[in-house]
Design an enzyme around this catalytic site. Structure first.
Site, PDB file in Angstrom:
ATOM      1  N   GLU A  76       0.849  -1.217   0.000  1.00 48.02           N
ATOM      2  CA  GLU A  76       0.000   0.000   0.000  1.00 48.02           C
ATOM      3  C   GLU A  76       0.874   1.253   0.000  1.00 48.02           C
ATOM      4  OE1 GLU A  76      -2.862  -0.431   3.221  1.00 48.02           O
ATOM      5  OE2 GLU A  76      -3.736  -2.208   2.285  1.00 48.02           O
ATOM      6  N   GLU A  99      -5.306  -7.270  -1.834  1.00 44.46           N
ATOM      7  CA  GLU A  99      -6.123  -7.177  -0.620  1.00 44.46           C
ATOM      8  C   GLU A  99      -7.413  -6.474  -0.962  1.00 44.46           C
ATOM      9  OE1 GLU A  99      -4.904  -5.284   3.078  1.00 44.46           O
ATOM     10  OE2 GLU A  99      -2.860  -5.958   2.731  1.00 44.46           O
TER      11      GLU A  99
END
Ligand code: BMA
Length: 398
Positions: free
Chosen positions: A205, A309
Site C-alpha cells: 500500500e 487485498e
C-alpha cells in the site's frame, strides 16, 4: 451505470456470442477481441528461481487467462469463532473448499517475537504454510514491519527509509531484520526438502502515507532504493530463490499514479493493489477501471496482476460476493484477467465491535449463501479446482 454483460464482452468465453460461430470465424473472433496477450517469454525476475517458483509464475500467467483464484488472509490460523483448531477454515466451512491462495503476515518477526502482531505463532504459521502448499495452494506473505528508527509499529510514520538504506544510521539493524526473514524463509521446505515458493509483498500500500515506507514519508527514489536493496540482498546475498516479488499500492487514479514509485520491471514479478474503497459501493466504476489498468500494465510488462487485498468488513451486504466483487471483476473484459483476489483476515482480536472485522462469512452469516454462489462461478477457483501450480504448465495435475 449499466454494466456490460461479461459473457458477451469476452469472445469465446462460456456462453459468449462467439460460441455460436463455426470454427474459423470463432478463431477470428477470438483474435480480434481478445485482451492484450500475456508476453510468453516472461518469467520471474530471479534468473536462478527454483523450478517450482518458475512453474508457479508460468501457471499464474496461464490460469489468469480463464480464472481468478480466491484467497484469504490467515485462513488456517483462526476464524470468526475459533483459534488454532486443526483443519478448520471459515472459507471451507462456508463454501466447501479451502481458498486457493493463503495470505500470511510477518509483522514482529523482525523483533524476534514468537508471535506476529496478530498473535499468530510463527512456528505454527510455518506448519500451516506447508499444509496449504501440500494441498496445492499458493502462498503470499505481507510484512507490517516495525519502524526501524523508532521501534514503533508499521503505522508509526516517522521518517525511516533514509536511515536504513546503505550508509544510513540504522542500515545494519535493518539488514539484521532481513536476515531474520531469510532464516524464516529457509524453514519453508516441502516433504522432499525443496523450498516452497512464496509471493512476497513487502512495503505494501505504498501510495498511502499510513506506513513508514509509504507516500509522504519517503521520496519515490528512496522507496525504489529500499525495494531494490531488499531484492538484491535476499536473492543475491542470501541466495533465496523461492520468491516472487509483489509490488502493491493502495487505490490509484491512473497508470502514472500507480507507477510513481514503481521499482522497475527488473525488480517486480507481481503488480498488485489493495482496494477497500470502490468495493464498498456496488457498481462503482472505479473498481473495474483500476483492474483494467492494472492488467494492462502487467500485460505490457510480462508481469502478474492481482487484487492483493480487498474486502468489506463484516460483509453486511448479503449479495456482496457476486453483486459487488464478482460483478466488478467481470465488468471489464481485460480487468477480469487478474490472477487472484485476496480478502483480509477474520480476526476479531483487537476490535471493540468484532463483527466488523470478518472478511469472509461463517455458516449462517448474512452473506454465506452468496459466498457459495461466488465459489461456484466458473471464473472463480478455490483450492479444489487448482491445477498443479508447481509443475511446468501442461505437466498434469498435482
Ligand atoms: C490490518 C489490520 C490489523 C492487523 C494488520 C496486520 O489491516 O487487520 O488488525 O494487525 O492488518 O495483519
Amino acid at each position: 451505470m449499466p454494466r456490460r454483460d461479461i459473457t458477451r464482452a469476452r469472445a469465446g468465453g462460456p456462453g459468449g456470442r462467439a460460441r455460436a460461430l463455426p470454427g474459423l470465424l470463432l478463431l477470428l473472433a477470438c483474435h480480434s477481441t481478445a485482451p492484450t496477450p500475456v508476453r510468453p517469454a516472461s518469467g520471474p525476475i530471479d534468473p536462478r528461481a527454483t523450478a517450482e517458483t518458475r512453474a508457479l509464475f508460468a501457471n499464474l500467467q496461464r490460469l489468469r487467462r480463464d480464472h481468478v483464484m480466491f484467497g484469504h488472509q490467515d485462513d488456517l490460523a483462526y476464524g470468526a469463532f475459533w483459534t488454532e483448531q486443526s483443519g478448520r477454515s471459515d472459507v471451507k466451512e462456508t463454501a466447501g473448499a479451502y481458498p486457493a491462495v493463503y495470505g500470511w503476515e510477518l509483522g514482529r518477526l523482525e523483533l524476534d517475537s514468537t508471535r506476529n502482531l496478530d498473535g499468530v505463532d510463527f512456528r505454527k504459521q510455518q506448519q500451516w504454510i506447508k499444509e496449504g502448499h501440500r494441498r496445492g495452494g499458493v502462498i503470499t506473505v505481507s510484512w507490517h514491519m516495525s519502524n526501524p528508527v523508532t521501534g514503533g509499529t508499521a503505522w508509526d510514520h516517522s521518517p525511516a527509509v533514509g536511515a536504513i538504506l546503505p550508509g544510513g544510521a540504522q542500515h545494519q539493524k535493518f539488514v539484521g531484520w532481513l536476515d531474520r526473514f531469510a532464516r524464516w524463509d529457509q524453514g519453508l521446505v516441502d516433504g522432499q526438502g525443496r523450498p516452497i515458493p512464496i509471493v512476497f509483498r513487502p512495503y505494501h500500500e505504498t501510495s498511502g502515507s499510513w506506513f513508514w515506507w509509504g507516500g509522504k514519508n519517503r521520496t519515490s527514489e528512496q522507496y525504489q532504493q529500499l525495494w531494490r536493496f531488499t531484492v538484491e540482498y535476499l536473492r543475491d546475498r542470501k541466495g533465496l530463490h523461492n520468491i516472487l516479488y509483489s509490488y502493491s499500492t493502495d487505490v490509484f487514479d491512473s497508470a502514472a499514479d500507480y507507477l510513481k514509485q514503481y521499482p522497475g520491471d527488473r525488480w517486480v514479478d507481481v503488480l498488485g493493489y489493495d482496494d477497500y474503497h470502490a468495493v464498498a459501493h456496488p457498481g462503482d466504476p472505479a473498481f473495474p477501471r483500476r483492474l483494467r489498468e492494472l492488467v494492462q500494465m502487467a500485460d505490457e510488462r510480462g508481469k502478474i496482476p492481482a487484487l492483493t487485498e480487498t474486502g468489506l468488513a463484516g460483509v453486511p451486504d448479503p449479495n456482496w460476493w457476486t453483486g459487488t466483487l464478482l460483478a466488478g471483476i467481470k465488468a471489464d473484459s481485460i480487468g477480469r484477467h487478474i490472477a487472484w483476489v485476496l480478502v483480509w483476515r477474520n480476526g476479531p482480536d483487537n476490535d471493540p465491535s468484532p463483527d466488523k472485522k470478518w472478511y469472509v462469512p461463517y455458516p449462517g452469516q448474512a452473506s454465506a449463501a452468496d459466498f457459495v454462489r461466488f465459489r461456484n462461478d466458473p471464473l472463480i477457483v478455490f483450492e479444489d479446482r487448482l491445477p498443479g501450480m508447481y509443475l511446468p504448465p501442461g505437466a498434469g495435475t498435482r
